[in-house]
Write an enzyme that holds these catalytic residues in place. Structure first.
Site, short mmCIF file in Angstrom:
data_model
loop_
_atom_site.label_atom_id
_atom_site.label_comp_id
_atom_site.label_asym_id
_atom_site.label_seq_id
_atom_site.Cartn_x
_atom_site.Cartn_y
_atom_site.Cartn_z
N CYS A 112 0.82 -1.22 0.00
CA CYS A 112 0.00 0.00 0.00
C CYS A 112 0.85 1.27 0.00
O CYS A 112 0.33 2.36 -0.17
CB CYS A 112 -0.95 -0.03 1.18
SG CYS A 112 -1.85 -1.58 1.28
N HIS A 250 -3.48 6.62 2.32
CA HIS A 250 -3.90 5.33 1.75
C HIS A 250 -5.29 5.01 2.28
O HIS A 250 -5.57 5.15 3.48
CB HIS A 250 -2.90 4.24 2.17
CG HIS A 250 -3.41 2.86 1.95
ND1 HIS A 250 -3.98 2.45 0.77
CD2 HIS A 250 -3.47 1.79 2.79
CE1 HIS A 250 -4.35 1.19 0.88
NE2 HIS A 250 -4.06 0.76 2.10
N ASN A 280 -10.34 -0.73 -0.61
CA ASN A 280 -8.90 -0.61 -0.42
C ASN A 280 -8.21 -1.18 -1.67
O ASN A 280 -8.25 -2.39 -1.90
CB ASN A 280 -8.51 -1.39 0.84
CG ASN A 280 -7.02 -1.41 1.10
OD1 ASN A 280 -6.22 -1.08 0.22
ND2 ASN A 280 -6.65 -1.82 2.29
N1 ACO Z 1 -18.63 -9.70 8.50
C1 ACO Z 1 -19.09 -10.08 9.70
N2 ACO Z 1 -18.30 -10.48 10.71
C2 ACO Z 1 -16.97 -10.46 10.47
C3 ACO Z 1 -16.42 -10.08 9.24
C4 ACO Z 1 -17.31 -9.68 8.23
N3 ACO Z 1 -16.90 -9.30 7.02
N4 ACO Z 1 -15.09 -10.17 9.34
C5 ACO Z 1 -14.78 -10.59 10.57
N5 ACO Z 1 -15.94 -10.78 11.25
C6 ACO Z 1 -16.07 -11.25 12.60
C7 ACO Z 1 -14.93 -12.11 13.04
O1 ACO Z 1 -15.12 -13.44 12.61
C8 ACO Z 1 -15.01 -11.97 14.53
O2 ACO Z 1 -16.01 -12.81 15.01
P1 ACO Z 1 -15.80 -13.63 16.38
O3 ACO Z 1 -15.63 -12.57 17.42
O4 ACO Z 1 -17.05 -14.41 16.49
O5 ACO Z 1 -14.56 -14.43 16.16
C9 ACO Z 1 -15.48 -10.53 14.73
O6 ACO Z 1 -16.06 -10.13 13.48
C10 ACO Z 1 -14.38 -9.58 15.05
O7 ACO Z 1 -13.28 -9.85 14.16
P2 ACO Z 1 -12.04 -8.96 14.11
O8 ACO Z 1 -11.09 -9.37 13.01
O9 ACO Z 1 -11.50 -8.87 15.51
O10 ACO Z 1 -12.73 -7.62 13.66
P3 ACO Z 1 -12.31 -6.15 13.94
O11 ACO Z 1 -13.35 -5.49 14.74
O12 ACO Z 1 -10.87 -6.08 14.35
O13 ACO Z 1 -12.40 -5.56 12.49
C11 ACO Z 1 -10.96 -5.01 10.64
C12 ACO Z 1 -11.66 -6.12 11.38
C13 ACO Z 1 -12.01 -4.04 10.10
C14 ACO Z 1 -10.16 -5.56 9.46
C15 ACO Z 1 -10.05 -4.32 11.68
O14 ACO Z 1 -9.16 -5.22 12.25
C16 ACO Z 1 -9.31 -3.23 11.13
O15 ACO Z 1 -9.85 -2.13 10.96
N6 ACO Z 1 -8.00 -3.47 10.80
C17 ACO Z 1 -7.16 -2.53 10.17
C18 ACO Z 1 -6.49 -3.18 9.06
C19 ACO Z 1 -7.15 -2.93 7.75
O16 ACO Z 1 -8.12 -2.25 7.55
N7 ACO Z 1 -6.49 -3.49 6.77
C20 ACO Z 1 -6.85 -3.29 5.44
C21 ACO Z 1 -5.87 -3.93 4.59
S1 ACO Z 1 -4.24 -3.62 5.06
C22 ACO Z 1 -3.78 -2.13 4.53
O17 ACO Z 1 -4.28 -1.64 3.56
C23 ACO Z 1 -2.77 -1.40 5.26
#
Ligand code: ACO
Length: 323
Positions: A112, A250, A280
């Site tokens: 990215c 980004h 993204n």
């Molecule tokens: N729909 C519904 N539920 C989901 C989904 C989905 N698409 N994806 C994950 N879940 C569930 C998981 O299974 C988990 O369930 P569980 O508690 O029963 O196990 C729950 O949601 C929480 O999962 P987490 O991965 O902990 O979700 P989080 O609240 O952390 O959100 C996210 C995930 C949005 C990716 C977050 O970690 C984040 O914002 N990360 C930043 C990284 C990012 O955005 N990366 C993008 C690509 S990298 C880059 O470009 C730099």
């Protein structure tokens, strides 16, 4: 001192858009979950194009609008982690399609941050005096390295390409940069591992071709390192946030970008966002955003903007640019 001035912004998006509701028919998710956690509502995905096809469209528009003869281009650099091939580089495919026979061409893999790394390298060639005109692109077809059964990643990404023209100039252009990598956190975000199928290879074959991400670790990294990097660029270039017209981050996740804006105590309106419509697109996200801002009439000669990329590697990079 020779400067590298940006003189064009273009983008190419595949025609097919896929909404969160479309994805909810494939994996257990919902529009509410995706939009509240990421800000994404839809994304463009290729149905028959590859990364080079999108980059060629963006690059053709760049040359046409600027009126540059393709033979006048000295260099093409393309930031991508989803190239058509390992070799030839996607930049060489773009060169051939455009007839830029005098350019030397290569890809840069910095995820990215790839577009900003590419701009940085092009800037050095221009400053050294060997290159007068360059095309710098960021292009991705992440859909081909996405596991479409993994709801935690397949909702995040989109396909697209964007780019700029860089030309040697006497003033303005790329004023300051801050670029880093941290390989100790490489495994926080991986994609595209290639299994060794040689008959001589004896170790257990690993199959890891799709995007795999520790979302929390990436969130913590981005919200810590990007504000630090932007502050450093402002301090060392003796520029105040008041002098900055726009900050183009980004487009990974709206929540990441909101935390960054808060940590910088900068007004929300300075931060351009299009993640709701584009998703993204990794190395393509910053040049796509710049092209859209240009189309919307937001960019003017003399404006100072900050661009910042962060992602796989882990890598991060910030640049101060005078348009
Ligand atoms: N729909 C519904 N539920 C989901 C989904 C989905 N698409 N994806 C994950 N879940 C569930 C998981 O299974 C988990 O369930 P569980 O508690 O029963 O196990 C729950 O949601 C929480 O999962 P987490 O991965 O902990 O979700 P989080 O609240 O952390 O959100 C996210 C995930 C949005 C990716 C977050 O970690 C984040 O914002 N990360 C930043 C990284 C990012 O955005 N990366 C993008 C690509 S990298 C880059 O470009 C730099």
């Amino acid at each position: 001192m020779i400067r590298s001035r940006i003189i064009g912004f273009e983008r190419a998006l595949p025609p097919v858009t896929v909404t969160n509701d479309d994805l909810a028919k494939m994996v257990e998710t919902s529009d509410e979950w995706i939009s509240s956690r990421t800000g994404i509502r839809k994304r463009h995905l290729v149905s028959d194009q590859n990364t080079s096809d999108l980059c060629i469209i963006a690059a053709e528009k760049l040359l046409e609008k600027a009126g540059w003869d393709s033979l006048s281009v000295d260099l093409i650099i393309l930031g991508t982690v989803s190239p058509d091939y390992t070799t030839p580089s996607t930049a060489c495919l773009v060169q051939n399609a455009l007839g830029c026979k005098n350019a030397f061409c290569f890809d840069i893999a910095a995820a990215c941050s790839g577009f900003i790394y590419s701009l940085s390298v092009a800037d050095k060639f221009i400053k050294n005096g060997g290159v007068k005109r360059a095309i710098v692109l960021g292009g991705e077809t992440l859909s081909k390295i996405t596991d479409w059964s993994d709801r935690s990643t397949c909702v995040l990404f989109g396909d697209g390409a964007g780019g700029v023209l860089l030309e040697a100039a006497e003033e303005g252009g790329i004023l300051y940069e801050d670029i880093h990598s941290d390989g100790s956190k490489a495994m926080a975000l991986t994609a595209g591992y290639r299994a060794n199928k040689s008959p001589f290879y004896k170790a257990e074959p690993k199959n890891d071709e799709f995007i795999d991400m520790n979302g929390r670790e990436v969130f913590t990294f981005a919200t810590r390192k990007v504000p630090e990097s932007i502050k450093k660029v402002l301090e060392e270039s003796k520029t105040s946030m008041d002098d900055i017209k726009y900050v183009v981050l980004h487009q990974a996740n709206t929540r990441i970008n909101e935390v960054i804006a808060r940590k910088l105590k900068a007004p929300h309106e300075k931060f351009y966002t299009n993640i709701d419509r584009i998703g993204n697109t990794s190395g393509a996200s910053v040049p796509i955003a710049l092209a859209e801002m240009n189309e919307e009439g937001l960019l003017h000669k003399g404006d100072k903007i900050l661009i910042s990329g962060f992602g796989g590697g882990l890598t991060w990079a910030t640049m101060l640019i005078e348009l």
